[in-house]
Design an enzyme around this catalytic site. Structure first.
Site, PDB file in Angstrom:
ATOM      1  N   ARG A  22      -1.128  -3.279  10.632  1.00 51.98           N
ATOM      2  CA  ARG A  22      -2.113  -3.318   9.556  1.00 51.98           C
ATOM      3  C   ARG A  22      -3.485  -3.832  10.000  1.00 51.98           C
ATOM      4  O   ARG A  22      -4.334  -4.123   9.167  1.00 51.98           O
ATOM      5  CB  ARG A  22      -1.578  -4.145   8.385  1.00 51.98           C
ATOM      6  CG  ARG A  22      -0.354  -3.510   7.736  1.00 51.98           C
ATOM      7  CD  ARG A  22       0.087  -4.190   6.458  1.00 51.98           C
ATOM      8  NE  ARG A  22       1.301  -3.565   5.947  1.00 51.98           N
ATOM      9  CZ  ARG A  22       1.327  -2.507   5.147  1.00 51.98           C
ATOM     10  NH1 ARG A  22       0.209  -1.940   4.757  1.00 51.98           N
ATOM     11  NH2 ARG A  22       2.480  -1.999   4.737  1.00 51.98           N
ATOM     12  N   ASP A  48      -5.453   5.748   2.537  1.00 46.35           N
ATOM     13  CA  ASP A  48      -6.879   5.891   2.207  1.00 46.35           C
ATOM     14  C   ASP A  48      -7.758   4.912   2.984  1.00 46.35           C
ATOM     15  O   ASP A  48      -8.786   5.293   3.522  1.00 46.35           O
ATOM     16  CB  ASP A  48      -7.106   5.786   0.692  1.00 46.35           C
ATOM     17  CG  ASP A  48      -6.498   4.540   0.083  1.00 46.35           C
ATOM     18  OD1 ASP A  48      -5.618   3.920   0.713  1.00 46.35           O
ATOM     19  OD2 ASP A  48      -6.887   4.168  -1.040  1.00 46.35           O
ATOM     20  N   THR A 102       1.049   8.418   3.119  1.00 46.91           N
ATOM     21  CA  THR A 102       1.459   7.319   2.245  1.00 46.91           C
ATOM     22  C   THR A 102       2.514   7.781   1.258  1.00 46.91           C
ATOM     23  O   THR A 102       2.369   8.816   0.630  1.00 46.91           O
ATOM     24  CB  THR A 102       0.299   6.668   1.457  1.00 46.91           C
ATOM     25  OG1 THR A 102       0.879   5.765   0.506  1.00 46.91           O
ATOM     26  CG2 THR A 102      -0.536   7.660   0.663  1.00 46.91           C
ATOM     27  N   ASP A 140       3.055   6.355  -1.375  1.00 47.08           N
ATOM     28  CA  ASP A 140       2.567   6.043  -2.719  1.00 47.08           C
ATOM     29  C   ASP A 140       1.982   7.243  -3.443  1.00 47.08           C
ATOM     30  O   ASP A 140       1.852   7.235  -4.661  1.00 47.08           O
ATOM     31  CB  ASP A 140       1.487   4.950  -2.658  1.00 47.08           C
ATOM     32  CG  ASP A 140       2.045   3.625  -2.168  1.00 47.08           C
ATOM     33  OD1 ASP A 140       3.283   3.511  -2.075  1.00 47.08           O
ATOM     34  OD2 ASP A 140       1.254   2.725  -1.884  1.00 47.08           O
ATOM     35  N   GLU A 146       5.754  -0.924  -9.242  1.00 46.64           N
ATOM     36  CA  GLU A 146       5.579  -2.253  -8.657  1.00 46.64           C
ATOM     37  C   GLU A 146       4.267  -2.918  -9.093  1.00 46.64           C
ATOM     38  O   GLU A 146       4.207  -4.122  -9.285  1.00 46.64           O
ATOM     39  CB  GLU A 146       5.604  -2.137  -7.128  1.00 46.64           C
ATOM     40  CG  GLU A 146       5.663  -3.461  -6.399  1.00 46.64           C
ATOM     41  CD  GLU A 146       5.557  -3.296  -4.882  1.00 46.64           C
ATOM     42  OE1 GLU A 146       5.309  -2.170  -4.414  1.00 46.64           O
ATOM     43  OE2 GLU A 146       5.715  -4.301  -4.177  1.00 46.64           O
ATOM     44  N   TYR A 185      12.023  -0.354   0.610  1.00 45.45           N
ATOM     45  CA  TYR A 185      12.424  -0.207   2.011  1.00 45.45           C
ATOM     46  C   TYR A 185      13.505   0.851   2.184  1.00 45.45           C
ATOM     47  O   TYR A 185      13.691   1.380   3.276  1.00 45.45           O
ATOM     48  CB  TYR A 185      12.904  -1.559   2.553  1.00 45.45           C
ATOM     49  CG  TYR A 185      11.808  -2.598   2.513  1.00 45.45           C
ATOM     50  CD1 TYR A 185      10.779  -2.558   3.438  1.00 45.45           C
ATOM     51  CD2 TYR A 185      11.766  -3.570   1.518  1.00 45.45           C
ATOM     52  CE1 TYR A 185       9.744  -3.478   3.395  1.00 45.45           C
ATOM     53  CE2 TYR A 185      10.738  -4.494   1.468  1.00 45.45           C
ATOM     54  CZ  TYR A 185       9.734  -4.450   2.408  1.00 45.45           C
ATOM     55  OH  TYR A 185       8.706  -5.353   2.356  1.00 45.45           O
ATOM     56  N   GLU A 186      14.206   1.173   1.105  1.00 49.77           N
ATOM     57  CA  GLU A 186      15.278   2.164   1.180  1.00 49.77           C
ATOM     58  C   GLU A 186      14.760   3.568   1.461  1.00 49.77           C
ATOM     59  O   GLU A 186      15.521   4.436   1.890  1.00 49.77           O
ATOM     60  CB  GLU A 186      16.069   2.181  -0.141  1.00 49.77           C
ATOM     61  CG  GLU A 186      16.911   0.945  -0.403  1.00 49.77           C
ATOM     62  CD  GLU A 186      16.107  -0.275  -0.856  1.00 49.77           C
ATOM     63  OE1 GLU A 186      14.872  -0.162  -1.007  1.00 49.77           O
ATOM     64  OE2 GLU A 186      16.718  -1.336  -1.049  1.00 49.77           O
TER      65      GLU A 186
END
Lengths: 548, 548
Positions: free
Chosen positions: A142, A172, A200, A202, A308, A421-422
């Site tokens: 990161r 992004d 991503t 997301d 989340e 995490y799955e």
């Protein structure tokens, strides 16, 4: 010899399908000059060398490009299924252009470039990772690439390895930084190109040019498998409400996609809650109403999906958190020595009236968490709040009140789950395996064509792989100015769930029925072989968004 | 029309494979009279009508049995993948014997028989459920069939529907009760047969006659998929220790099987901890040693598997819980009014020295849970203890101590997971789909052959489906006398992990390597189509146990 599973063995042999246009020699088709989505003047001034470039599409050509070039690649940020296939596509294309070309992977994220940690990616090495999940091939990290000092340090190793271009695979923020780096190297005339790649789970890196970010398909299908299994259990045992939190802090795409795939009784959409300025109590009341309605018909069970990031999207709580951050940052030392009750009193007496009222409505545990635990920057650690438990606890309390008032007569027992995490490192679905391989191939062709400050893209992804269109989009085209840590910055605009978009509207048109009745759909595990309607379907989100 | 997923649609067409012997007309081959595994005299006296019957095997016959019979079926206890296929196999076989035969499902478990809630299972009805997970076709429940009053009430509806036999699909307790019911109906000459069927994801219903219980295969493969995904994430991000609790309170078969499939750094086996009389602190120290060893080589990440029943298997805690149950049951009222500290003092001063010492070593939260929360029978609710968090907290504390002593220099951050509901209702693997269908077919043939007090079995399951051997085993053969709620009862002996068995020994021979190095294996999701080595493998446990 490292032991691998039967699926890994068989899956290693899968040859990702490429769009026709990328199969042989390619020709670059350039469009008109582009503009950023907003703040054109500012973005243009900040990116004089990489602003306004045309969209690029690859079409079949007749002369093979034999570009000689060494290339570097970096995985940046959270894992997403398919990362290894981007690198495979890149590797194969780079070697096909010229067998003498070499590919280097920088280790553990952007930090690997700065600190000169790298590995050469060879044929034997990459073959272990084809069509696998995870980012373990070269690791990720990161570290943010944003300082000139980092750029200059990176250049040293790029020169040493004679690297012509670096592909940065990220979300992004990472792609924004890729563009800053591209601009810097271009301004300095260093001759090093930077290409981005949209990653991503997301799903919040998408726009007119990027149909979907890679990994979203596989991650959502994995979560939907689990949600479906839980729904089936729920509908068999008929005695629990399952509160399921799903990864993704900044947008609710994952929750929405999973809802479209599994038809749960409730799915919260943060963007809607924000827009309607709902309070936490209103959210809780909405859920409790569904529980009560189902209880009245004898169904004391159900499934609730929770994104989340929910808490931060509730405007009242967002405002409270903001004031708490300021308040506690400026009164750190003396506050710290107070006991719990005194801390609570201190907070209540210093907050604005509105925020104090919000604070008072919070369950004790959450209020404590907000007033105690802080991250190293002094900020409230919102991610530590177990929203799934918080909501079910509050629903329980409200139902008990309704029971006393004679408005509810059911049995409420909850189970909690958090899936993240799955799914981030699941082996890529056929879609993600193909999509990523094509992205990697596109990235190689962008480099060969001398481009920098572009993101590799693949479009028309709801058609057959043959018909996919590959190319590149100038990163500046997707930018606007946003406030980050108090400063206006050029960033790629994050895609939230659009409340006038088809995926959300489709969900809304069904949710009352799904709430009341039991309409669960059980998608089952991702299939790599078998009937095409099972193995090759894209996400519902993509299907709905691309339907004209 | 109910919406179903693409996988459900395609999977509905799957025709489960049957052993050769069950494909056409069958003939009954009877073995020698049998004996119970222990306490032969007591079991024989308790089951005079169903004791000592021979093992039964079905072999190909030449004359079709055209038995006229209506049959009932009950799902009992927790869900397990494949339950619907047992019923499909039973349905198809019953109809094949004689098209006039009817199958009735009693609703929501054994209670449906007692309360006369049932549905007739027709061709259209069952077709929606072929090869699907869950028990939602007729529901399940935990009502125990053990009183004569229940048996007599059940008989009323059996007579009304002209039901000749009932198939009870359940775990060890449900099959024990099935046998008690069989004996009762036989003793009364009611002419109703009872047949059991071995179900449980826990894998603890197995013995010389039963190679595996159905559902274990699918559930373990689903958990192993998730563990593998988490391992891949863990190995990519390289910054978390994942503590994963796995369902199954009375045995560690699931954890062991998942460990064999995924090769985590640590897997606790309750049976081993019990045998070695380990304390909680010793368990924690063992984990911390692995963490420290990996940290020393720069690997601050790992995966720990924890069987759900762990706490009760730690002998010191087992003894403590037993004394606490007695102590608090007899001093309920006055104790209740004490404040927390006084309660703690009360407990410490009343416990035996050894148990008080154990109580004192427990983290505060766990000690509180043991001294506060009780179930309606006044017992400690062990299942509420979040073992995965408890262990990681204790490891964290121990590592901090070691760090101060200069013995550890790493970074420890934990993530927690509990997998149970995610796998109990997964769509059955090819193995479970076939195995269950064969069990249902066997059950029908046992009924046609006039048997009662038998469990349907299928053996030789590591060979190709063709070569599987189907038949029945007298339930009394698997029984012994055990203490239950203070009384000696005839029960089917529960199969714990055998510490001299091949699965455990194989694990032990590898675990040091798996602890130190990163040997993760990523099984991926269950595949229904594709290469046979991916789609048709049995569990490692079964493979190892059946290897001579």
């Amino acid at each position: 010899m490292k032991e691998i599973s039967a699926l890994q063995k068989e899956r290693a042999a899968y040859q990702p399908k490429l769009p026709k246009a990328l199969m042989g020699a390619v020709k670059v088709k350039e469009g008109e000059p582009t503009q950023s989505v907003a703040n054109q003047q500012e973005i243009k001034e900040l990116f004089p060398n990489t602003y306004g470039m045309p969209l690029v599409e690859f079409v079949s050509g007749d002369k093979a490009n034999e570009a000689e070039m060494n290339v570097g690649v970096i995985l940046s940020g959270g894992q997403a299924p398919g990362g290894h296939n981007v690198i495979s596509g890149l590797f194969d294309a780079v070697k096909k252009l010229n067998p003498n070309n070499r590919l280097f992977g920088f280790l553990m994220g952007p930090g690997g470039l700065v600190d000169h940690n790298y590995v050469e990616i060879t044929s034997d090495f990459i073959d272990q990772y084809r069509n696998t999940g995870g980012f373990d091939m070269i690791g990720s990290g990161r570290t943010k690439l944003e300082k000139e000092e980092q750029f200059e340090k990176g250049l040293v190793i790029l020169r040493e390895l004679n690297i012509k271009a670096v592909v940065i695979i990220g979300g992004d923020d990472s792609n924004t930084n890729a563009c800053v780096l591209a601009e810097y190297y271009a301004a300095k005339n260093y001759g090093v190109q930077i290409i981005g790649c949209p990653k991503t789970i997301d799903g919040d890196l998408k726009n007119d040019q990027i149909e979907t970010s890679f990994g979203f398909d596989t991650a959502c299908k994995t979560y939907a498998e689990l949600i479906g299994n839980i729904e089936r259990d729920c509908n068999s045992a008929r005695k629990y409400w399952h509160f399921i939190k799903l990864m993704g802090r900044s947008a609710s795409h994952i929750a929405l996609e999973c809802a479209l795939q599994t038809q749960p009784n409730v799915c919260l959409i943060s963007e809607e809650i924000e827009k309607n300025d709902m309070t936490l109590n209103q959210v809780v009341e909405d859920i409790a109403k569904v529980v009560a309605c189902r209880a009245a018909q004898g169904d004391n069970f159900g499934v609730v999906l929770i994104p989340e990031g929910l808490i931060e999207f509730i405007p009242a709580i967002g405002r409270l958190i903001q004031e708490l951050n300021d308040l506690l940052a400026s009164h750190g030392a003396d506050y710290k020595d107070l006991d719990k009750d005194a801390q609570r009193q201190y907070i209540l007496s210093h907050l604005s009236k509105e925020n104090a009222a919000t604070f008072e409505t919070l369950p004790e545990g959450v209020a404590r968490q907000l007033s105690l635990d802080r991250d190293p920057h002094g900020n409230v650690q919102v991610s530590l709040i177990e929203t799934e438990k918080l909501l079910s606890d509050m629903v329980d309390v409200l139902l008990a009140k309704w029971a006393k008032e004679g408005k509810y007569n059911g049995a409420f027992a909850a189970q909690h789950h958090f899936f993240g995490y799955e799914g981030r490192c699941a082996a890529p679905s056929n879609f993600d395996a193909d999509y990523c391989y094509a992205l990697g191939t596109s990235a190689a062709q962008l480099i060969a064509a001398g481009k920098t400050g572009y993101m590799a893209i693949v479009k028309n992804t709801t058609a057959g792989t043959d018909e996919w269109k590959a190319g590149g989009v100038p990163i500046t085209m997707m930018m606007n100015m946003e406030k980050r840590n108090g400063e206006m910055k050029p960033v790629i605009r994050k895609a939230l769930v659009e409340l006038d978009g088809k995926p959300y509207k489709t969900f809304v048109s069904h949710r009352d029925e799904w709430a009341k009745n039991t309409c669960y759909v059980y998608p089952g595990p991702i299939q790599y072989w078998g009937p095409s309607d099972v193995c090759d379907q894209t996400t519902k989100t993509l299907q709905l968004e691309q339907t004209k």
